[in-house]
Each structure stands twice: as C-alpha cells, then as structure tokens.
Design a protein around this motif. Structure first.
Motif, PDB file in Angstrom:
ATOM      1  N   GLY A 214       0.818  -1.210   0.000  1.00  0.00           N
ATOM      2  CA  GLY A 214       0.000   0.000   0.000  1.00  0.00           C
ATOM      3  C   GLY A 214       0.850   1.257   0.000  1.00  0.00           C
ATOM      4  O   GLY A 214       0.545   2.233  -0.691  1.00  0.00           O
ATOM      5  N   ASP A 558      -7.623   1.444   0.915  1.00  0.00           N
ATOM      6  CA  ASP A 558      -6.878   0.531   0.047  1.00  0.00           C
ATOM      7  C   ASP A 558      -7.608   0.342  -1.278  1.00  0.00           C
ATOM      8  O   ASP A 558      -8.846   0.261  -1.328  1.00  0.00           O
ATOM      9  CB  ASP A 558      -6.707  -0.832   0.722  1.00  0.00           C
ATOM     10  CG  ASP A 558      -5.662  -0.786   1.822  1.00  0.00           C
ATOM     11  OD1 ASP A 558      -4.620  -0.150   1.620  1.00  0.00           O
ATOM     12  OD2 ASP A 558      -5.896  -1.394   2.884  1.00  0.00           O
ATOM     13  N   PRO A 592      -2.049   4.992   2.787  1.00  0.00           N
ATOM     14  CA  PRO A 592      -3.146   4.109   3.194  1.00  0.00           C
ATOM     15  C   PRO A 592      -3.684   4.513   4.567  1.00  0.00           C
ATOM     16  O   PRO A 592      -2.914   4.825   5.481  1.00  0.00           O
ATOM     17  CB  PRO A 592      -2.486   2.728   3.250  1.00  0.00           C
ATOM     18  CG  PRO A 592      -1.317   2.829   2.337  1.00  0.00           C
ATOM     19  CD  PRO A 592      -0.834   4.243   2.449  1.00  0.00           C
TER      20      PRO A 592
END
Length: 676
Positions: A214, A558, A592
C-alpha cells in the motif's frame, strides 16, 4: 474460488455486445462502467493476449493513423510513435522497463501522448488495444496508468493495484516460484510472504513499512500524479506547487520512517553522504518477470561513479550549488535572472530544482540531484556494468522504498530542505493567531492502538498463461500494519458574532528521541506527522467537532483487488448501470488509511498531539473547501487548495515555543500509541 469467478467474468466479458460506439462515430461516449471494463481488461494478464474478444479484435484491425481528425494534435503524436515502431526503434517486449532510463521513458511518453491527444474514448481504447500488442509491456502499463490519471476521458476510472498487475515488482522470488509451481500442477495455492532479510538484520524490524504494498502504491501514484517530466505546454495545465508537494510527500515518508524506527527501538535513520560509507546493504529477493534478478548491494561500500550516469564529484558540486542558492536566498534562472526563494514560495522552487522536474528554472546549472541520486544509489551493486545487471529497486518508484537506503537518501535531501526552511523568518504571534477563535479542548474517542493483520493479494498475473491451461487461484498473504478506528473530538469556541470558516490542522511528533530525551518544540515540529487537515464552518459559540480517523484528508482507502474491480464492473454492466460504485477509490495518492498513525509499542510510545485552528478564509485557495469530498491534499486537477505552506504553522523554525503556547487557537498534549 475467486479465480473461478474471475474466469466466468472473463468469459462473459468476451461475449459482451456493447461496443457499437467503436463503429458508430455519431454515438455518444460509453458509460463509466464500460470504460472501467476496458481498462480492467487492457491491464489483465498484460504479458499475454487480451482476454476480452472485442478489445482483442480491435487490437488486430485498428489503424491508428487512418483518421487523424480524432486527435487534438492532428495525429502528430501517433505518427511519431508508429514511425518508431516501423523503424524497429522501440524496446522489445518481455524486457525490463525503468522510468529512469531516458530512452525507455521517452518511448513510454510517446504512447502516453497518443492517449492524451485522443479526443474520444473510441480513439483512446482503440490505440490502447493496438499498442498493447506491439510495445514493451512495462512501457504500456506506465503510459496507460499515467493517461488514466490525467485524461479527462477517464475521470471516474479506478486503476487496479499495481501489485496485482505487475506482482513481480512487489513479491519475493521464492513466492513467485511457488506460484509458477501451482499453475503448472494446477493446484490452487495461498503462500505466505515474508519481508526481505532476517532477524540478524535490525532493519528487518521496520521492513513492514518500506515493503508494504500500500505504501509502494502511494509512492508510485504520487509520482504519476506529479511526474517530473510534466510540461504545461503539452499537457494543457499547470501542476500548482508541484515542487513543494515533492518536498512534503518525501518529508512525511522520512519522518514517518523515523517514528517507525523509534517504535521498534532503532535510532533515526542517518542521512546519506556521498563521501561516506553506505553501511546497510540490501538484498531485494525479487526478480523481474523478464530480465533477471534485482541487484543486491553489500554492506559497507563506498560510492563509486556510475558509468554513463554521473561522477560522485558531480553530485557534490550540484549539492553545493543548491546550498549556495539557499545561503544567498535566490536561485539563478537559465536566462541569468534571479528567482527569490527567501519566502513562502521558495520551497516550491527548491523542490523543482532538487527533483529536478521540467519546472526547474535552471536544470543545466542545478542538475537533477534527486533523480540522478536514485540511479547512482541503485547501481552501486554493478556501477560499471561489469555484470550487465538490470536496474536496482531504487530505479523504480514502485520498489524504491523497499531499500532502507531510500530513507537515508531522502533524509539527506530533507536536511537540505530544512536548511532553506530554517533560513526563513519565524512566524509572529500576529501571523499565527485566529482572532476570536479558541480551542477549549481536544480528546480522542477510541484507542490509539495498532496491530498486524494478514493481507491477501492475487498472483494470477504473475505466472505465464496459455489457453490450454486453466487459471487456478494463486495468492500470497503478507502481514501488514493497521490501527483501530478512533475519532478526534475538538471543542472550538467562536467568540465572534458571525460564522467563520476555519482550517483544522492535526499533527503528532514523538515526545522523546532515541535516547529517551524529550524533543524541544523546534526539533519536534520538524518531525511532525500530518494526521489531518480539513475545513469547517464555525457558528458563534461553542462548536463540537468530531473527526473520524477514516475521514482523514491525508489518507485513502486501500485500492480494491483486481478481481473485485472486475466483478463490480461486470455486475454493473449486466444490470444495465452506467456507473460502478467505486468512487471512493478514484485517487490512490494518499497514504493508506491504516498507516495514519505509527506503530507505537506495547508500553505505549508517547507522541505530542498538536491541533491548530487557523483562519480558513485566509487559508483557502479555492471555494467551498468545507464541502470537499475528493482527495485534494496535494491538489486536484492541478489546483492546490491551501494558501498556506505544507506543514503550516509548524513549517518554520521556532526560537521560542511560548509563542505557540500563548495562542488560544493552538493546543498540545501528550498521547500514547500502543501496539499489541
């Protein structure tokens, strides 16, 4: 099971009839759902034939040069690309691609220009299908991602996660080998991924941060949104405060990495020095899909010149020129004029110079310190090309944060930026206060608690394909950091007799350094992690503000998995819907959300929580920011939303902390972040 569903969706997509617009010039643009479908299948199995039969047919029959009236440049870009293709000058397929390779970048941007000059979706998607079969896959992926980010035709399209499009760049070789075995034996597999290195390597303690897919997505997406190659005259608009954004995004990565190190009983990362030893080596444990393994770097080596790229002495000269500009308070432009940087705008100019982007006022003199340094550091495993190794992890935005030396490099550049920031006159009390507005109290509802969880992503695109062998479910599971939900509760008293617009700015910095000595206010504020920045209208009297951690303007959720995107898109098309309900994922530029706060530790790591409420009317660069619903932390469509510098009011040195503690619109108290 997911792959079986995906195969069914692929089969359904192959029969999908809604492509009349490709043969009907008078038909309106297709729906967002159809555009999402097309992008999904242009990127699915990118090293193999297109799975969608309609797109596959277009790729065979389309002639990009047949009708140049469908291009805003009358076909200039497509003529140039087709000529390079016919002259066999383009990089072959099934070969590594690096944006830092000048020629390969030029080729990718030739394709990007074709996409950007396409007037309609018919032209855009037809070119994409045609060139997907003919250009290098890495160049194609980069060009399509950049075009989807910037083209008005793809405003609502969500790009699938790169770690599922090109899994080799994100996944250890050992796991990729297991994925191939699963495919060959037709045995579904779910394989555990571990971070690079071993427990003998202290850097392993923070590998969960640099190797997080991420975070990698955040880093590469920011560089897609604000590419160093961007030219206003070609792209049609200016990226406001791009240089300052470059400084801030990397400053935040650097201070966050140091906070993670403190959470794991490690010293803050030391800055890199061109004439000193690179103490930490790095073994990536990753392999290009085609082109060999990512090079390793042993411990305790000295920088060497990189043939054809740069001499170390040249980088030292560039650094000295930049430091001289900071000392003088101006940079010298290409035409010999001077550009004043001894002001709030100076950080923007300096960011353009250091990166360097095309916005740099004098790239010939100041060079490209950041981009060249990435290549030089990435090549230290084979600086003279003796072993003909492919580019290192630092030569890809997708992979560079995996190497701890990335943070040493950016600590070095961050210290140059700080040299400039510390040269500016500190803010006065009059510049910091918000007349009639006072913070009555700040509290946190819910625990500041982090934890590790398993995350699964698909490796179906990692393995080679053939129509004779069916796909099987192949995925990897990796541990990642997350935190429990919490909310900031802020009571603000508006003592004015009218409604006012306010900017709420929330930061946190470690209370103590690695020697357990409290940071001074001035040292702490430079290490501040930005947690949120948002606008609110304050009614006269007491205003109770509740801001959820999930609402942070700094973070994004995400990206959905590839198969989830395909499943949602095909469901929308089957239902006759023109839209796919994925609007919250359109931007992947932010950190994220699960990385909003640092890890902390089991005893509770102390942080100074800081809240500043500033004059929103004076701060706002655009209207209706209190109603904003899009991610615009670094700007939206080239427009930066905040008149204040990134990090305000903590961006300048503080000679006397009492100036802040005497402000009614400023609040500070100590909190603890736990990890269990």
């Amino acid at each position: 099971m997911k792959v079986l569903v995906l195969c069914a969706l692929v089969a359904a997509a192959a029969a999908w009839p809604n492509y009349g617009f490709l043969n009907d010039p008078g038909r309106s643009e297709p729906s967002d759902a159809q555009k999402q479908h097309d992008v999904n299948y242009l990127l699915y199995k990118v090293y193999e034939n297109i799975r969608d039969e309609k797109l596959k047919s277009i790729g065979v029959t389309f002639d990009p040069e047949a009708d140049t009236s469908h291009y805003t440049d009358n076909g200039e870009a497509v003529h140039k690309l087709v000529k390079e293709l016919k002259d066999n000058r383009l990089l072959q397929q099934k070969h590594w691609f690096s944006l830092f390779n000048t020629r390969q970048r030029e080729e990718a941007l030739l394709l990007y220009d074709v996409f950007e000059h396409s007037k309609d979706w018919k032209t855009f998607v037809s070119n994409a299908a045609y060139f997907r079969n003919r250009v290098n896959e890495g160049e194609f992926v980069y060009a399509l991602y950049a075009a989807v980010v910037h083209s008005p035709l793809t405003k609502h399209v969500v790009l699938p996660p790169l770690y599922e499009v090109t899994p080799h760049l994100f996944t250890n070789s050992e796991v990729i080998q297991k994925a191939y075995h699963a495919k060959m034996t037709q045995t579904p597999g779910k394989f555990r991924s571990y971070f690079t290195g071993s427990k003998r390597n202290k850097e392993q303690r923070v590998a969960y941060f640099g190797e997080d897919v991420g975070l990698n997505t955040h880093h590469v997406t920011w560089h897609l949104e604000f590419p160093f190659w961007w030219e206003d005259k070609h792209e049609g608009y200016h990226l406001d405060r791009k240089g300052e954004n470059f400084f801030w995004v990397h400053h935040q990565l650097t201070v966050r990495f140091d906070a993670e190190r403190l959470s794991n009983h490690l010293d803050p990362v030391n800055e890199l020095h061109w004439e000193a030893t690179i103490e930490e080596g790095f073994a990536p444990h990753t392999t290009y899909k085609y082109g060999g393994e990512f090079p390793s770097r042993p411990d305790n080596i000295h920088f060497e010149d990189v043939d054809g790229i740069a001499h170390i002495r040249d980088l030292i000269i560039l650094e000295n020129r930049i430091r001289d500009a900071i000392a003088h308070g101006y940079v010298t432009a290409h035409d010999g004029s001077t550009v004043d940087i001894n002001n709030s705008h100076g950080i923007d100019v300096l960011g353009d110079v250091i990166e360097s982007s095309t916005y740099s006022p004098n790239v010939e003199y100041y060079g490209s310190l950041h981009n060249t340094a990435h290549i030089v550091l990435g090549r230290q495993g084979d600086p003279h090309g003796k072993y003909d190794l492919p580019p290192g992890v630092l030569e890809h935005f997708e992979t560079s944060t995996r190497d701890p030396a990335f943070f040493r490099l950016h600590k070095y550049m961050d210290n140059i930026f700080r040299e400039h920031k510390d040269s500016l006159t500190p803010y006065t009390k009059e510049e910091l206060e918000f007349s009639g507005v006072a913070i009555d109290g700040v509290s946190i509802d819910g625990p500041l608690e982090t934890f590790f969880e398993d995350f699964e992503y698909s490796l179906v695109n990692a393995v080679d394909d053939t129509p004779q062998v069916a796909d099987v479910a192949i995925s990897t599971v990796v541990s990642r950091l997350n935190h429990k939900d919490f909310s900031f509760k802020i009571d603000v008293n508006n003592n004015n007799d009218h409604e006012v617009l306010a900017t709420v700015r929330i930061f946190a910095w470690p209370h103590n350094d690695n020697n357990d000595i409290p940071y001074s206010f001035n040292e702490g504020r430079w290490r501040a992690i930005e947690l949120d920045r948002f606008w609110r209208k304050l009614s006269p009297g007491v205003n109770h503000i509740v801001r959820k951690s999930t609402e942070s303007a700094v973070t994004v959720p995400d990206v959905p998995s590839f198969d989830s995107l395909i499943e949602r898109t095909e469901a929308a098309l089957s239902a006759g819907s023109s839209e796919v309900d994925i609007h919250e994922f359109v931007s992947a530029v932010g950190v994220p959300n699960r990385f909003l706060i640092p890890k902390g530790n089991s005893e509770g790591l102390e942080f100074e929580l800081v809240v500043a409420v500033t004059d929103g009317k004076a701060d706002a660069a655009v209207e209706s920011l209190h109603e904003n619903t899009v991610f615009n932390h670094y700007g939206y469509h080239g427009v930066y939303p905040d008149n204040r510098p990134h990090g305000y009011p903590l961006d300048r040195r503080v000679d006397d902390a009492r100036i802040f503690h005497d402000l009614s619109n400023f609040h500070q108290h100590t909190v603890k972040i736990y990890n269990h």
